[in-house]
Every structure is written in C-alpha cells, then in structure tokens.
Write a protein that holds these residues in place. Sequence first.
Motif, PDB file in Angstrom:
ATOM      1  N   GLY A  45       0.796  -1.216   0.000  1.00  0.00           N
ATOM      2  CA  GLY A  45       0.000   0.000   0.000  1.00  0.00           C
ATOM      3  C   GLY A  45       0.828   1.266   0.000  1.00  0.00           C
ATOM      4  N   ASP A  46       0.135   2.387  -0.105  1.00  0.00           N
ATOM      5  CA  ASP A  46       0.809   3.690  -0.139  1.00  0.00           C
ATOM      6  C   ASP A  46       1.595   3.962   1.141  1.00  0.00           C
ATOM      7  OD1 ASP A  46      -0.185   4.143  -2.665  1.00  0.00           O
ATOM      8  OD2 ASP A  46      -1.901   5.314  -1.959  1.00  0.00           O
ATOM      9  N   GLY A  47       1.069   3.525   2.275  1.00  0.00           N
ATOM     10  CA  GLY A  47       1.761   3.751   3.542  1.00  0.00           C
ATOM     11  C   GLY A  47       3.097   3.041   3.604  1.00  0.00           C
ATOM     12  N   TYR A  48       3.141   1.822   3.073  1.00  0.00           N
ATOM     13  CA  TYR A  48       4.387   1.049   3.030  1.00  0.00           C
ATOM     14  C   TYR A  48       5.411   1.792   2.181  1.00  0.00           C
ATOM     15  CZ  TYR A  48       7.477  -2.959   2.089  1.00  0.00           C
ATOM     16  OH  TYR A  48       8.556  -3.792   1.974  1.00  0.00           O
ATOM     17  N   LEU A  49       4.982   2.256   1.016  1.00  0.00           N
ATOM     18  CA  LEU A  49       5.901   2.982   0.132  1.00  0.00           C
ATOM     19  C   LEU A  49       6.380   4.279   0.767  1.00  0.00           C
ATOM     20  CD1 LEU A  49       4.141   2.407  -3.300  1.00  0.00           C
ATOM     21  CD2 LEU A  49       6.164   1.257  -2.401  1.00  0.00           C
ATOM     22  N   TYR A  50       5.491   4.968   1.465  1.00  0.00           N
ATOM     23  CA  TYR A  50       5.871   6.204   2.138  1.00  0.00           C
ATOM     24  C   TYR A  50       6.933   5.903   3.209  1.00  0.00           C
ATOM     25  CZ  TYR A  50       5.609  10.631   4.633  1.00  0.00           C
ATOM     26  OH  TYR A  50       5.931  11.824   5.216  1.00  0.00           O
ATOM     27  N   ALA A  51       6.690   4.878   4.023  1.00  0.00           N
ATOM     28  CA  ALA A  51       7.650   4.520   5.073  1.00  0.00           C
ATOM     29  C   ALA A  51       8.988   4.115   4.460  1.00  0.00           C
ATOM     30  CB  ALA A  51       7.094   3.392   5.946  1.00  0.00           C
ATOM     31  N   TYR A  52       8.947   3.425   3.314  1.00  0.00           N
ATOM     32  CA  TYR A  52      10.180   3.010   2.644  1.00  0.00           C
ATOM     33  C   TYR A  52      10.941   4.225   2.121  1.00  0.00           C
ATOM     34  CZ  TYR A  52      13.392   0.831  -0.624  1.00  0.00           C
ATOM     35  OH  TYR A  52      14.528   0.452  -1.291  1.00  0.00           O
ATOM     36  N   GLU A  53      10.235   5.089   1.399  1.00  0.00           N
ATOM     37  CA  GLU A  53      10.887   6.241   0.762  1.00  0.00           C
ATOM     38  C   GLU A  53      11.341   7.302   1.764  1.00  0.00           C
ATOM     39  OE1 GLU A  53      11.779   6.760  -2.367  1.00  0.00           O
ATOM     40  OE2 GLU A  53      10.978   4.848  -3.046  1.00  0.00           O
ATOM     41  N   ARG A  54      10.578   7.556   2.796  1.00  0.00           N
ATOM     42  CA  ARG A  54      10.869   8.669   3.704  1.00  0.00           C
ATOM     43  C   ARG A  54      11.629   8.262   4.967  1.00  0.00           C
ATOM     44  NH1 ARG A  54       7.925  13.384   2.668  1.00  0.00           N
ATOM     45  NH2 ARG A  54       9.457  14.238   4.099  1.00  0.00           N
ATOM     46  N   LEU A  55      11.586   6.955   5.323  1.00  0.00           N
ATOM     47  CA  LEU A  55      12.264   6.499   6.541  1.00  0.00           C
ATOM     48  C   LEU A  55      13.371   5.487   6.254  1.00  0.00           C
ATOM     49  CD1 LEU A  55       9.197   5.986   8.885  1.00  0.00           C
ATOM     50  CD2 LEU A  55      11.012   7.655   9.183  1.00  0.00           C
ATOM     51  N   TYR A  56      12.971   4.355   5.682  1.00  0.00           N
ATOM     52  CA  TYR A  56      13.903   3.232   5.548  1.00  0.00           C
ATOM     53  C   TYR A  56      15.071   3.536   4.608  1.00  0.00           C
ATOM     54  CZ  TYR A  56      15.716  -1.377   4.500  1.00  0.00           C
ATOM     55  OH  TYR A  56      16.552  -2.444   4.326  1.00  0.00           O
ATOM     56  N   ARG A  57      14.785   3.968   3.390  1.00  0.00           N
ATOM     57  CA  ARG A  57      15.862   4.187   2.422  1.00  0.00           C
ATOM     58  C   ARG A  57      16.831   5.278   2.876  1.00  0.00           C
ATOM     59  NH1 ARG A  57      15.205   4.719  -3.984  1.00  0.00           N
ATOM     60  NH2 ARG A  57      13.725   6.328  -3.398  1.00  0.00           N
ATOM     61  N   PRO A  58      16.356   6.444   3.343  1.00  0.00           N
ATOM     62  CA  PRO A  58      17.315   7.443   3.834  1.00  0.00           C
ATOM     63  C   PRO A  58      18.148   6.923   5.009  1.00  0.00           C
ATOM     64  CG  PRO A  58      15.164   8.443   3.528  1.00  0.00           C
ATOM     65  CD  PRO A  58      14.991   6.974   3.333  1.00  0.00           C
ATOM     66  N   PHE A  59      17.512   6.158   5.899  1.00  0.00           N
ATOM     67  CA  PHE A  59      18.242   5.598   7.039  1.00  0.00           C
ATOM     68  C   PHE A  59      19.339   4.650   6.570  1.00  0.00           C
ATOM     69  CE2 PHE A  59      18.752   2.158  10.146  1.00  0.00           C
ATOM     70  CZ  PHE A  59      19.215   2.886  11.223  1.00  0.00           C
ATOM     71  N   MET A  60      19.036   3.783   5.610  1.00  0.00           N
ATOM     72  CA  MET A  60      20.021   2.828   5.108  1.00  0.00           C
ATOM     73  C   MET A  60      21.136   3.521   4.319  1.00  0.00           C
ATOM     74  SD  MET A  60      19.147   0.054   6.430  1.00  0.00           S
ATOM     75  CE  MET A  60      20.297  -1.039   5.650  1.00  0.00           C
ATOM     76  N   GLN A  61      20.868   4.713   3.785  1.00  0.00           N
ATOM     77  CA  GLN A  61      21.888   5.465   3.055  1.00  0.00           C
ATOM     78  C   GLN A  61      22.674   6.385   3.976  1.00  0.00           C
ATOM     79  OE1 GLN A  61      19.416   7.334   0.085  1.00  0.00           O
ATOM     80  NE2 GLN A  61      19.565   5.592  -1.304  1.00  0.00           N
ATOM     81  N   GLY A  62      22.398   6.339   5.272  1.00  0.00           N
ATOM     82  CA  GLY A  62      23.134   7.144   6.236  1.00  0.00           C
ATOM     83  C   GLY A  62      22.733   8.609   6.245  1.00  0.00           C
ATOM     84  N   ARG A  63      21.589   8.923   5.659  1.00  0.00           N
ATOM     85  CA  ARG A  63      21.125  10.301   5.636  1.00  0.00           C
ATOM     86  C   ARG A  63      20.290  10.593   6.874  1.00  0.00           C
ATOM     87  NH1 ARG A  63      18.605   9.553   0.084  1.00  0.00           N
ATOM     88  NH2 ARG A  63      16.853  10.548   1.100  1.00  0.00           N
ATOM     89  N   GLU A  64      20.234  11.863   7.235  1.00  0.00           N
ATOM     90  CA  GLU A  64      19.421  12.273   8.376  1.00  0.00           C
ATOM     91  C   GLU A  64      17.950  12.269   7.991  1.00  0.00           C
ATOM     92  OE1 GLU A  64      20.610  15.913  10.166  1.00  0.00           O
ATOM     93  OE2 GLU A  64      22.692  15.293  10.363  1.00  0.00           O
ATOM     94  N   ILE A  65      17.119  11.960   8.970  1.00  0.00           N
ATOM     95  CA  ILE A  65      15.676  11.930   8.758  1.00  0.00           C
ATOM     96  C   ILE A  65      15.055  12.982   9.673  1.00  0.00           C
ATOM     97  CG2 ILE A  65      13.584  10.532   8.917  1.00  0.00           C
ATOM     98  CD1 ILE A  65      15.470   8.072   8.660  1.00  0.00           C
ATOM     99  N   SER A  66      14.356  13.928   9.083  1.00  0.00           N
ATOM    100  CA  SER A  66      13.690  14.956   9.866  1.00  0.00           C
ATOM    101  C   SER A  66      12.321  14.440  10.299  1.00  0.00           C
ATOM    102  CB  SER A  66      13.525  16.230   9.030  1.00  0.00           C
ATOM    103  OG  SER A  66      12.690  17.135   9.721  1.00  0.00           O
ATOM    104  N   LEU A  67      12.191  14.170  11.573  1.00  0.00           N
ATOM    105  CA  LEU A  67      10.910  13.668  12.063  1.00  0.00           C
ATOM    106  C   LEU A  67       9.818  14.722  11.955  1.00  0.00           C
ATOM    107  CD1 LEU A  67      12.026  11.584  15.177  1.00  0.00           C
ATOM    108  CD2 LEU A  67      11.497  10.793  12.876  1.00  0.00           C
ATOM    109  N   GLY A  68      10.194  15.986  11.977  1.00  0.00           N
ATOM    110  CA  GLY A  68       9.214  17.056  11.844  1.00  0.00           C
ATOM    111  C   GLY A  68       8.589  17.115  10.457  1.00  0.00           C
ATOM    112  N   ALA A  69       9.293  16.600   9.465  1.00  0.00           N
ATOM    113  CA  ALA A  69       8.797  16.642   8.085  1.00  0.00           C
ATOM    114  C   ALA A  69       7.957  15.420   7.723  1.00  0.00           C
ATOM    115  CB  ALA A  69       9.969  16.753   7.112  1.00  0.00           C
ATOM    116  N   LEU A  70       7.868  14.449   8.636  1.00  0.00           N
ATOM    117  CA  LEU A  70       7.118  13.230   8.334  1.00  0.00           C
ATOM    118  C   LEU A  70       5.623  13.440   8.535  1.00  0.00           C
ATOM    119  CD1 LEU A  70       9.270  10.437   9.999  1.00  0.00           C
ATOM    120  CD2 LEU A  70       9.082  10.991   7.585  1.00  0.00           C
ATOM    121  N   ASP A  71       4.852  12.821   7.672  1.00  0.00           N
ATOM    122  CA  ASP A  71       3.406  12.794   7.810  1.00  0.00           C
ATOM    123  C   ASP A  71       3.044  11.468   8.468  1.00  0.00           C
ATOM    124  OD1 ASP A  71       0.673  12.841   7.626  1.00  0.00           O
ATOM    125  OD2 ASP A  71       0.603  12.776   5.431  1.00  0.00           O
ATOM    126  N   PHE A  72       2.851  11.493   9.769  1.00  0.00           N
ATOM    127  CA  PHE A  72       2.588  10.261  10.512  1.00  0.00           C
ATOM    128  C   PHE A  72       1.229   9.650  10.189  1.00  0.00           C
ATOM    129  CE2 PHE A  72       6.038  12.074  12.983  1.00  0.00           C
ATOM    130  CZ  PHE A  72       6.831  10.954  13.195  1.00  0.00           C
TER     131      PHE A  72
END
Length: 97
Positions: A24-51
């Motif tokens: 679903g869309d939620g899975y893709l969102y979590a992958y694109e905005r959380l998982y992939r940046p985390f695995m690439q060593g990039r910072e994740i802005s929790l303020g920019a996430l749509d929970f």
Amino acid sequence: MKINLDRLRKELGNAPAYVLPEKGDGYLYAYERLYRPFMQGREISLGALDFEAFSSEDVLDLSVDYHGRFFSDLAQLDSIKWALRKTAPLPAAVPFL
C-alpha cells in the motif's frame, strides 16, 4: 584465486534491480521517507514526516520484508563460504623463486 573483473562487472550489470513488493501507499511512504534514507546514512527529519501517511502495520511489513531478505541473503552467503572452504588450492609456480 583470480577474479575476472570484466566478467564480475558484466554479471553485476545483468543482476535484476530491486523491485519493491506490491504494498500500500503507507508502506511505500515509510520506505521512501524512513527506511531508504536511514540505510543510506542520511538524516531523517521527524518534523517533516506525515505520521498519518503510514500505519504501524506498514512499518511491521517493512521490517518483515527486510529480515526475510536479510536471512535469505545470509543463507546464500553461508553456502558460498562453505563451497569456497572445501575448494582445493591449485599448485602454481611462483615467478620470484
């Protein structure tokens, strides 16, 4: 042991690209905005996430997919390691002796 770098590059080029599972869309969102940046060593802005864009089930699905793939790859690497350990060395002349 010699590695044919040209063949290695060719084989890596022929490897299929990773395709995200149909989720679903939620899975893709979590992958694109959380998982992939985390695995690439990039910072994740929790303020920019749509929970509201994903659920805890989406995150759990991502975790299950990751661990399934990880343990599958680990088993494959263990079989390669086992095969390499039982491979007999070939005698060769050493040019500097």
